[in-house]
Design an enzyme around this catalytic site. Sequence first.
Site, mmCIF file in Angstrom:
data_model
loop_
_atom_site.group_PDB
_atom_site.id
_atom_site.type_symbol
_atom_site.label_atom_id
_atom_site.label_comp_id
_atom_site.label_asym_id
_atom_site.label_seq_id
_atom_site.Cartn_x
_atom_site.Cartn_y
_atom_site.Cartn_z
ATOM 1 C CG ASP A 94 -10.113 -0.145 4.727
ATOM 2 O OD1 ASP A 94 -10.009 -0.420 3.515
ATOM 3 O OD2 ASP A 94 -9.587 -0.818 5.626
ATOM 4 C CD GLN A 140 -3.479 -4.335 6.588
ATOM 5 O OE1 GLN A 140 -3.322 -3.408 5.789
ATOM 6 N NE2 GLN A 140 -4.122 -5.429 6.272
ATOM 7 C CE LYS A 147 -3.907 -2.257 2.146
ATOM 8 N NZ LYS A 147 -4.493 -2.769 3.384
#
Length: 294
Positions: A121, A98, A54
């Site tokens: 997200d 994460q 990422k």
Amino acid sequence: MTATLIDGKAIAAQLRVRVAEAASALKTPLARAPGLAVILVGEDPASQVYVRNKAKQTREAGMESFEFKLPAESAQEAVERLIQDLNADDRVDGILLQLPLPSHLNSDAAIALIDPEKDVDGLTEVNAGRVLLGRKGLVACTPQGSVILAKSHLGDLSGKHAVVIGRSILVGKPLSMLLQAENCTVTMAHSRTKDLPDICRQADILCAAVGRPEMIHGDWIKPGATVIDVGINRVDGEGGKSRLVGDVAFDEAVEVAGAITPVPGGVGPMTIACLLRNTVLAAARRHGLDDPSV
Ligand code: NDP
């Protein structure tokens, strides 16, 4: 029949080019590059690889990458304090926590603290609610990528019967909502669904987000259907090496389907590309600018 392969790698690369153009165009009004912060708690090897990828792709798209690595034994307060600092940091347009977090931490409570306007997200209640209500928000990356792939092959999805197997908060539920917003007729299936093969055979678009290797067989697929395989499962391969497979038995499906996403190289690359897309959208919206065309 041999199905057309829907090349997620190539489609993700095209999306990243558009994101890079948007990031470059935002530098003048923002007086800086859009920024994405990624928080990793602990040393889970798969998560470390994801975070590295990422960060690399964020920089390659001309954006600022901020990486925060906290020790596995971090307290909930430390994670929450960092999220609040990042909410307040104007250089940060997107925050990604994460997952999974180490088991002693409460991920729901941590996610709830992320500023919805930086929630790239799409996991906060606000953004999940916006998807449900059909309002503009930040859409979870994997479902977003799955719909882009289906549209890349079919164009207009209106009137298609989509069957989504899996009802998780991360994938199945938002994917069902997004397909409905594209005017599909959607059937949501899950572990308690009866006659799953029969239901799958009715699908014009079959989306598998289960997490069970090669569970969906060729004779579950309607000839000519479009298959979006979200599953990523590691199984034993030849010579003691592991390999990745999807939730769909690819070799069987490819003989029946009209089009199919491979694993790897299908939905996976779209997830990070959509994360970068959400970051430029968040940067523009936070500064009162129109959405970049990404
Ligand atoms: P979850 O485990 O959260 O959800 C799995 C879903 O599958 C549940 O709704 C469950 O039903 C359903 N299910 C389980 N067994 C069956 C069965 N035998 N028949 C029908 N339905 C079943 O997984 P996720 O949604 O997080 O992930 C799904 C897959 O997608 C995984 O392989 C994951 O690795 C992959 N993934 C891939 C991503 C990418 O970037 N490509 C990103 C995220 C996930 P119930 O609700 O009844 O328990």
